[in-house]
Write an enzyme that holds these catalytic residues in place. Structure first.
Site, PDB file in Angstrom:
ATOM      1  N   GLU A 161      -5.574   9.712  50.903  1.00  0.00           N
ATOM      2  CA  GLU A 161      -4.188   9.231  50.776  1.00  0.00           C
ATOM      3  C   GLU A 161      -3.256  10.330  50.255  1.00  0.00           C
ATOM      4  O   GLU A 161      -2.394  10.102  49.415  1.00  0.00           O
ATOM      5  CB  GLU A 161      -4.125   7.953  49.929  1.00  0.00           C
TER       6      GLU A 161
ATOM      7  N   GLY B  64     -29.638  18.036  32.121  1.00  0.00           N
ATOM      8  CA  GLY B  64     -30.525  17.946  33.286  1.00  0.00           C
ATOM      9  C   GLY B  64     -30.552  16.551  33.883  1.00  0.00           C
ATOM     10  O   GLY B  64     -30.575  16.371  35.100  1.00  0.00           O
TER      11      GLY B  64
ATOM     12  N   HIS C 199     -24.658  15.004  30.067  1.00  0.00           N
ATOM     13  CA  HIS C 199     -25.984  14.439  30.361  1.00  0.00           C
ATOM     14  C   HIS C 199     -27.042  15.525  30.623  1.00  0.00           C
ATOM     15  O   HIS C 199     -28.218  15.199  30.787  1.00  0.00           O
ATOM     16  CB  HIS C 199     -25.911  13.514  31.579  1.00  0.00           C
TER      17      HIS C 199
END
Lengths: 248, 387
Positions: B368, B345, B343
């Site tokens: 966990e 910037g 993606h």
């Protein structure tokens, strides 16, 4: 039952190729089921869902049962190809011919072909009072009051029962089956009805229409980009809307 | 020849559950997820709706108010929720497999009748209190104590990183009942949040999982009736290990959901974003990233499904649960990181989902049992195979 609208499809040499495994409950039919369930919750009664299709149609029926319908009827056919509206209407009218019911609630069209013919044809063949494009249903006495979306506004039509109505998907938001409903749907009956028991054979169905070929919609042309001062652009756009697009 | 049971086909129930949850998430969860990440608000209304749907007790017994489906169905549901909202998936997973899960595993009939129906319906929310400021997976170091006094226990101590710490109503608390013994001196208790001496700290400031509720929970001279001892005295740690095996399958499914979100968003964006006259997704560098994500997601999902299936079959699955959790959680971070990269910037801004995926994913390799602890468990199990 229609192909999942999110599923990819292809058109090759005029033939439509789609993933027959990804079939879902037609959105308009889902609205028809939802409305029937609302009526049942208000007035009692039973909701039975009827679906025509090959073996996997039972999954679609189960979804309606999980939503809350009481019983499923699967009119069993062989291939994945399906039929035209007239053929579906013949099958349904043969099936309903000797059945007792108050309201036939149908989707106004299917999401795949958008023909919008079956409901009206069934009503015609069964000689039932009917209304199309319903956006609301109410029961008053022995009548069904249909609010339908017309050209210039909403019309209220009163139909004596038994009657048929085709439902818009603007009518409601079909409920999402909850886990209790999914569990309960396993215990609800689905009757399988063979076409032969209706006195019909798939070969004898005479389609009233035939798709000659499919064509891909041409890709959208790139738009026009305008750059510069706002008032200049506005003038230019207005002029082109007049001379080029011919819309002013 | 014996029948081959290996199947990658979900059954009709599982498909319906997956589709129902997907519909629910797309309709009620996805549209507001960015807003919630920003406001850090716990989505009580959505959680209640999930409860009404039967989603908060999905694999618990119908006898105790659960929905009676299998662990694989639970994993499918968690993946669907996590695809859009990992915080919400964490709420559902921890409530179901840790809080309620511990009661389902170790509780007696009376305790299950009393506590499980309201947890499965979402009327009450469950929180599981194991971790302390000084002890995590090595529970033997825990400082919380429970001392028997007549017909009750007196509970003292503080727990940290508790999911549903402040919104929870029913706490399962692990405490030392015999300080002389290490893990064999630990017992479980069911503690109601309304009891005197139970206090929640403020919401913790976290890297991600913003709309999941994480707080400290403090117990000060809390009187716990003797009948609320959960499981046998001294067996709390053994039960905890079983609870965590189940919990890890859920976290692994959650990780797959985040990774799938990262892939789907990246696939879409890389076809929309054009540079040098073509979608960036038509460049082999980007294609390679997408392909690796997709392949690893499939591999992770198969590990999750296997662990869930073994659990449902009542077979041992400790190693498989840890492998699923290890691989899926590390993948979720890798996938989210690549999604931000794809993606560019925009991926670094809050206008797109992927930066949230990255922040949320990091908890997967920690909660966990960290990746290091999963490796420790797997290594221990591996060595057992040497004769």
């Amino acid at each position: 039952m229609v192909p999942d609208v999110a599923a990819p499809f292809q058109i090759k040499e005029g033939e439509l190729i789609m993933d027959a495994d990804r079939m879902v409950l037609n959105a308009y039919d889902a609205s028809a089921v939802e409305e029937a369930l609302v009526l049942k919750e208000k007035h009692g009664g039973e909701v039975e869902v009827v679906c025509i299709g090959p073996a996997k149609a039972s999954e679609t029926i189960r979804k309606a049962l999980a939503m809350g319908a009481d019983k499923g009827i699967h009119i069993s056919t062989s291939g994945d190809e399906g039929f035209d509206s007239a053929s579906y209407a013949s099958i349904l009218s043969s099936f309903f011919g000797d059945k007792e019911f108050d309201i036939l609630s149908l989707g106004k069209q299917s999401q795949d072909t958008d023909s919008g013919l079956t409901g009206s044809m069934v009503a015609e063949k069964l000689n039932l009072p009917y209304a199309t494009n319903a956006v609301g249903l109410e029961i008053e006495g022995n009548n069904l009051v249909v609010k339908r979306q017309g050209d210039s506004g909403q019309e209220m039509i009163e139909l004596p029962t038994p009657c048929a109505v085709t439902c818009s998907n603007d009518m409601n938001e079909p409920r999402i089956p909850n886990l209790k409903g999914i569990m309960a749907s396993k215990r609800k009956p689905i009757d399988v009805v063979e076409l032969s028991s209706l006195g019909i054979s798939e070969e004898d169905l005479s389609p009233a229409s035939k798709v000659i070929s499919y064509e891909q919609k041409p890709a959208r042309q790139a738009g026009k980009k305008f750059e510069g001062e706002a008032d200049e652009i506005a003038r230019e756009v207005a002029q082109l809307l007049d001379t080029e697009a011919n819309v002013i | 020849m014996s029948q081959n049971n290996l199947s990658f086909e979900l059954n009709e129930d599982q498909k319906m559950i997956r589709d129902s949850v997907k519909d629910f998430v797309e309709r009620h969860v996805a549209p507001s997820v960015m807003e919630r990440d920003n406001s850090k608000e716990f989505p009580m209304e959505i959680v209640k709706q999930l409860g009404e749907m039967g989603m908060l007790g999905i694999y618990h017994s119908e006898q105790y108010g659960g929905s009676g489906f299998d662990t694989l169905s639970f994993c499918l549901a968690i993946e669907e929720i996590a695809r859009w909202d990992a915080s919400l998936a964490l709420t559902v997973a921890s409530h179901t497999s840790l809080g309620t899960g511990h009661i389902a595993i170790a509780g007696n009939h009376e305790q299950k009748v009393k506590y499980m129906p309201e947890l499965c319906s979402g009327e009450k929310l469950g929180a599981w209190c194991l971790t302390e400021p000084g002890s995590g997976s090595d529970a033997s170091g825990m400082k919380t104590t429970a001392v028997k006094e007549g017909d009750h226990w007196v509970l003292n101590g503080s727990k940290i990183f508790i999911t549903q710490g402040s919104v929870g109503d029913t706490y399962v608390v692990l405490a030392k009942t015999d300080p002389e013994k290490d893990t064999k001196g630990i017992s479980g208790f069911i503690v109601e949040g309304s009891w005197e001496g139970v206090k929640s700290g403020p919401g913790m400031h976290k890297l991600g999982m913003n709309s999941s509720d994480t707080t400290e929970v403090i117990f000060e001279n809390v009187k716990v009736p003797a009948e609320n001892l959960l499981g046998e005295e001294g067996m709390g740690f053994i039960d905890t290990m079983k609870v965590l095996d189940g919990g890890r399958v859920g976290i692994a499914a959650l990780s797959v959901g985040i990774a799938r979100g990262a892939l789907e968003e990246s696939l879409k964006y890389s076809q929309e974003r054009k540079q040098f006259g073509k979608p960036i997704g038509d460049n082999q560098y980007i294609e390679g990233k997408l392909v690796d994500m997709a392949t690893e997601i499939d591999a992770a999902r198969l590990l999750v499904w296997r662990a869930a299936t073994l659990k449902d079959q009542g077979k041992p699955y400790t190693t498989e649960a840890s492998m699923a959790k290890l691989f899926a959680s590390e993948l979720s971070v890798r996938a989210a990181l690549e999604a931000v990269q794809i993606h560019g910037g925009y991926g670094y801004t809050k206008e797109y989902h992927v930066e949230r995926f990255l922040r949320d994913s990091k908890l997967m390799t920690i909660g966990e049992g960290t990746s290091e602890v999963q490796r420790l468990i797997i290594a221990r199990e591996l060595k057992k195979t040497l004769s």
